[in-house]
Design an enzyme around this catalytic site. Structure first.
Site, PDB file in Angstrom:
ATOM      1  N   GLY A 198      78.716  49.705  90.263  1.00 17.16           N
ATOM      2  CA  GLY A 198      79.212  50.973  90.793  1.00 17.16           C
ATOM      3  C   GLY A 198      80.517  51.365  90.117  1.00 17.16           C
ATOM      4  N   THR A 212      70.310  46.492  91.022  1.00 16.43           N
ATOM      5  CA  THR A 212      69.105  47.175  90.571  1.00 16.43           C
ATOM      6  C   THR A 212      68.373  46.428  89.456  1.00 16.43           C
ATOM      7  OG1 THR A 212      70.646  48.461  89.245  1.00 16.43           O
ATOM      8  CG2 THR A 212      69.754  49.509  91.222  1.00 16.43           C
ATOM      9  N   GLY A 259      80.258  53.302  82.550  1.00 21.13           N
ATOM     10  CA  GLY A 259      80.117  54.312  83.590  1.00 21.13           C
ATOM     11  C   GLY A 259      78.661  54.508  83.987  1.00 21.13           C
ATOM     12  N   CYS A 301      69.653  52.445  84.535  1.00 21.03           N
ATOM     13  CA  CYS A 301      70.588  53.570  84.518  1.00 21.03           C
ATOM     14  C   CYS A 301      70.249  54.562  83.410  1.00 21.03           C
ATOM     15  CB  CYS A 301      72.015  53.068  84.367  1.00 21.03           C
ATOM     16  SG  CYS A 301      72.212  52.005  82.933  1.00 21.03           S
TER      17      CYS A 301
END
Lengths: 428, 530
Positions: free
Chosen positions: B196, B115, B214, B247
């Site tokens: 991931g 991403t 995370g 994120c």
């Protein structure tokens, strides 16, 4: 009891006794007398273990045979996998493995080289090289250097030191001329008669203790070959396969040889194979009579698979970079050791990870060899110049092992200096 | 490494080369580091747009303009951020009689996501170089080509500025078994895992030190005290930024009932589309078929997603708003979307909003980020203390706020989620996380004097390429080997040979000299023609 599966021995002494009885009494005795009571048992990476369990760092590598380490896992895997499909093959027929390796070798080499002939070992490969040159030029004479070493087969042995040719009545002075290394005048003198088929040169003469060609020497020899219509045969058995920091040492000189001989390391240390790379001219016999040289085991298909893997590993950009680091670290480390023993440790001949260490004693390298052996390092003296120790770190040697090697070497060289009586002499 | 495919074996050599580079780099001076970091940052900045375009082309994720901004932020921006910080020079604390000598991690294995591929490459490379580490990039396979190209460009700039060869490398053909092997290899000193959850967990299970973070799932609370117009604009811009692939982007908007309608109207003015119940259901079904995120939507534009989902939204729509009623795990809109889709939850008051935010993070995103638009410090404090995250962006878009681009947090592409988020890192990744310090500690007794360490450095400025080219020891003046074939070097070599011959052999052969000269001239003329 030492159990090796299909055979066993009671002890190392048992092996040595039977080795003398059934194999080679003189050689077995020689090593015992030299203080190197080595019978190699386990081996892995750049480490060997004597039957007694002693660990040795291998910087002999059998002239580069173990360039990628002993039982390199990638090479062993390639061989194991290949055995599910291949065997030695039939040397008469075109073969997938031979063709694939030939293409890989040609594309790795200077542009002048376009064909490959296979041998089962370096000596046979040298014989093919010399025969090819004679065929191409229709001339018989071969020029090599004094103290040259190109193997022990029929023609190869005649190019080398007479220690190995005379005893078998294999010297042929009328066909084989030797000139001093680094002497262009003598070289031109030998070529001037225009009756020379080829000059054969190791890029750095290994068994002579890696004396380095003077800057420009090899280049000038190549020019002389062109001038007097002789072929230039580059023996890259010990300088090839990244040992000088480039895949083929000869390319560091910008030379495009007519013939190039590859052996030892190309076997990956697990399957004997050697190869001769030929220019169109030198390889002309392959058009005329392809059965001109026949070798049942030459280019055995299993060997070709191993050689391809070896070449692939060796040509990784990461590996080239690592070799430059290793050369840098060991070179500097040896210079530091030399600075502490200037009278004894008189010279470092280096090109990449090819090293000849010079000592101020006619048999200096034997002292150092013995001390290093005691200290867990296996390096061999130069057969044709025992002042010089051959010191050949592997091209994949990890940094920690390089440092350990230098630590041991520093102590070994100091002890050898004392053993040879230099400590006392210096003190007095 | 004795097992695995040939690709895995090759990757082992990448690590081995990196070890050599790290070994050399660990002795570079602060001046060397500064020069190298500046050169690499400039190279990254120069090509920021090129690689932004490439990343979008290769992955289909995100927006070129925004990726360009991120690449710029992660090149020059990072260098500006840490200007004046020095992770190479020993530090002296005379009062405590302690000297600290920096000891880099060594080989950093940096996993980079699909991403934010190139920005993360830039970021992890620069942090590694600032701290004198070698870095091996293991890119997400979807972004393999742009990451390899970008890493190669940075590597070239680094080496040109004097960095050791192999200091920046990138795995050419990453696969799961290969990445696993790299992570477990003892030649890896620390793993920086961004990606991931499975990969992050694998990094922690590898047996090697790891800094893995995370996933995020960011709640944003707008209370009645907020500047609604500004909040609306910031949230929409943040959701639209690179189509929400950071994120740190907002996932669920929680708004006090009293101001909800006004806020949504303002958001519509800024380019958001507020979907009705039926369209929200259609969108939810498309974005979360079977309750799991449809990876096709990641980093796509709002209008593209709307079209695919069959919902009405104008072509200028940048964010899709879909309302839901309860923050519970079975509600798809409470999960991370990595796309300009924002769930909207109305709450009666700020306290209920805080509880809802806590519920969102309980579902996913623990330890990551949250945002709040409010002018009430009490609410903000309560929000930060209650919602289990490690950064709360206030009155700023979370995409660029929590990642430090629009706040004074450390600008980062690696957002530590802390213990609560099963991470060893509780803050935005900072260069200091990649270096240890050996402490020279004197006897504390005042009668034992401390030596004078002022100006003392164990490092030396580098003067040439590392490692040096392996020239023959009797020809130190030689340079790198010529390419196979005819080269100008032959000219010098033959000239040297003639000179050498002249000194060695007095009876010079004039014909020989003439012949060599002729050959050289011939060669030169051919070179000129060529």
């Amino acid at each position: 009891m030492h159990d090796y599966g299909s055979f066993e021995f009671d002890s190392k002494q048992d092996v040595l006794a039977k080795s003398k009885q059934f194999w080679n009494p003189d050689k077995t005795q020689f090593w015992s007398d030299s203080g190197v009571d080595l019978v190699i048992d386990r081996r892995e990476g750049y480490l060997l273990w004597d039957m007694d369990g002693r660990r040795l760092i291998d910087v002999h590598l059998n002239g580069g045979t173990y360039n990628l380490g002993h039982r390199n896992p990638e090479v062993v895997a390639a061989l194991s996998d290949a055995m599910a499909r291949f065997d030695i093959g039939n040397h008469h027929f075109p073969s997938v493995a031979r063709t694939a390796l030939a293409e890989a070798l040609v594309s790795s080499a200077p542009a002048s080289l376009t064909k490959v002939a296979y041998a089962s070992g370096g000596g046979e490969a040298i014989d093919i090289a010399l025969k090819s040159a004679r065929h191409a030029t229709k001339k018989r004479r071969i020029v090599s250097i004094v103290k040259a070493y190109h193997g022990h087969t029929g023609l190869a042995v005649a190019t080398g030191d007479d220690r190995f040719s005379r005893m078998f009545l294999a010297d042929r002075p009328e066909e084989f001329t030797q000139v001093p290394f680094n002497d262009l005048g003598a070289m031109e003198q030998a070529l001037r008669g225009r009756d020379v088929a080829a000059v054969i040169m190791e890029t750095i003469p290994a068994t002579y203790g890696f004396p380095l060609p003077e800057p420009g020497y090899l280049e000038a020899v190549k020019h002389l070959c062109e001038k007097y219509d002789a072929l230039y045969i580059a023996d890259e058995v010990q300088t090839g396969l990244m040992r000088t920091g480039e895949l083929w040492g000869i390319t560091k000189h910008g030379i495009e040889p007519d013939v190039m001989v590859v052996g030892k390391g190309i076997s990956g240390g697990v399957y004997p194979i050697a190869a001769v790379l030929l220019s169109e001219r030198a390889g002309a016999w392959l058009y005329e009579d392809g059965f001109g040289h026949i070798s049942t085991f030459g280019g055995a298909e299993l060997g070709c698979v191993v050689a391809l893997k070896t070449l692939e590993i060796t040509t990784r950009p990461e590996v080239r970079s690592m070799v430059h680091y290793i050369a840098d670290l060991i070179g500097r480390g040896l210079e530091a050791i030399q600075a502490r023993h200037p009278a004894w440790f008189t010279g470092i001949r280096q090109n990449g990870v090819v090293f000849g260490l010079e000592f101020d004693h006619p048999e200096g390298a034997k002292y150092v060899m013995r001390e290093l052996y005691e200290l867990g390092v296996w390096a061999i003296f130069s057969t044709l110049d025992p002042r010089v120790l051959q010191y050949k770190p592997g091209i994949l040697m990890p940094p920690d092992l390089c440092e350990e090697l230098l630590d041991r070497t520093a102590v070994g060289i100091a002890r050898a200096e004392a053993a040879a009586g230099y400590g006392r002499r210096r003190a007095s | 490494m004795s097992e695995g495919t040939p690709q895995v074996q090759t990757a082992g050599h990448v690590l081995e080369r990196a070890r050599w580079a790290a070994r050399a780099f660990a002795r570079y001076s602060a001046a060397d580091v500064q020069r190298i970091v500046a050169a690499v940052a400039e190279a990254g900045h120069r090509d920021a747009r090129h690689y932004a375009e490439w990343a979008v082309r290769e992955t289909g994720f995100g927006v070129v303009e925004h990726k360009t901004l991120k690449n710029e932020a992660c090149s020059r921006g990072i260098v500006a951020e840490y200007a004046g910080e020095d992770f190479a020079t020993p530090r002296i604390d005379a009062a405590r009689k302690i000297v600290e000598v920096p000891r880099p991690a060594g080989v950093v294995l940096a996993l980079t996501p699909s991403t934010n591929p190139v920005a993360t490459v830039y970021f992890k490379v620069l942090l590694s170089l600032m701290t004198r580490n070698a870095v091996v990039i293991s890119p997400h396979p979807m972004a393999r080509e742009c990451c390899n190209a970008a890493a190669a460009a940075l590597a070239e700039a680094a080496v040109a500025a004097g960095a050791p060869d192999g200091v920046v490398q990138c795995v050419a053909e990453p696969t799961v078994p290969m990445v696993t092997a790299l992570m477990e290899d003892p030649r890896t000193d620390v793993i920086l895992a961004t990606g991931g959850t499975a990969m992050v967990r694998a990094a922690y299970s590898s047996g090697n030190p790891a800094i893995g973070v995370g996933p995020g799932n960011v709640p944003v609370l707008v209370d009645a005290s907020a500047d609604l117009k500004a909040a609306a604009r910031r949230i929409v811009e943040s959701k639209a930024f690179d189509n929400s692939v950071l994120c740190t982007n907002e996932s669920v908007l929680i708004v006090e009932d009293a101001v909800a309608d006004r806020l949504l109207r303002e958001m519509e003015r800024c380019g958001a589309a507020v979907l009705d119940r039926a369209d929200t259901a259609r969108l939810s079904a498309y974005v979360f078929p079977d309750g799991r995120l449809n990876v096709d939507v990641v980093g796509r534009s709002a209008s593209w997603i709307a079209q695919q989902a069959g919902v009405r939204a104008g072509p200028r729509t940048t964010v899709l708003l879909g309302s839901f009623d309860v923050a519970v795990p079975e509600e798809p809109m409470t999960h991370e979307k990595l796309s300009p889709v924002l769930g909207v939850l109305r709450v009666p008051d700020a306290q209920r909003g805080i509880e809802a935010a806590r519920a969102v993070v309980r579902i996913a995103g623990a330890g990551h980020s949250a945002a709040i638009h409010s002018t009430d410090p009490g609410t903000i404090m309560e929000y930060a203390a209650t919602v289990p995250v490690l950064r709360v962006a206030v009155n700023v878009g979370s995409s660029t706020g929590s990642s430090g681009l629009d706040t004074n947090l450390a600008p980062t592409m690696t957002v530590g989620t802390g213990f609560v988020g099963r991470s060893s890192l509780g803050e935005n990744l900072h260069p200091r996380h990649l270096v240890n310090w050996t402490k020279i500690a004197y006897n504390a007794d005042a009668s034992v004097p401390m030596g004078d360490f002022a100006g003392l450095s164990p490092w030396r400025d580098q003067t040439g390429p590392v490692p040096g080219y392996p020239v023959a020891s009797n020809d130190r003046s030689a340079t790198a080997a010529p390419a196979p074939g005819r080269t100008l070097r032959t000219e010098r070599i033959v000239a040297d040979a003639l000179q050498f011959r002249g000194t060695r052999h007095n009876g010079d052969d004039e014909r020989f000299r003439a012949e060599i000269r002729r050959l050289v001239l011939e060669e030169l003329s051919q070179l000129r023609k060529g």
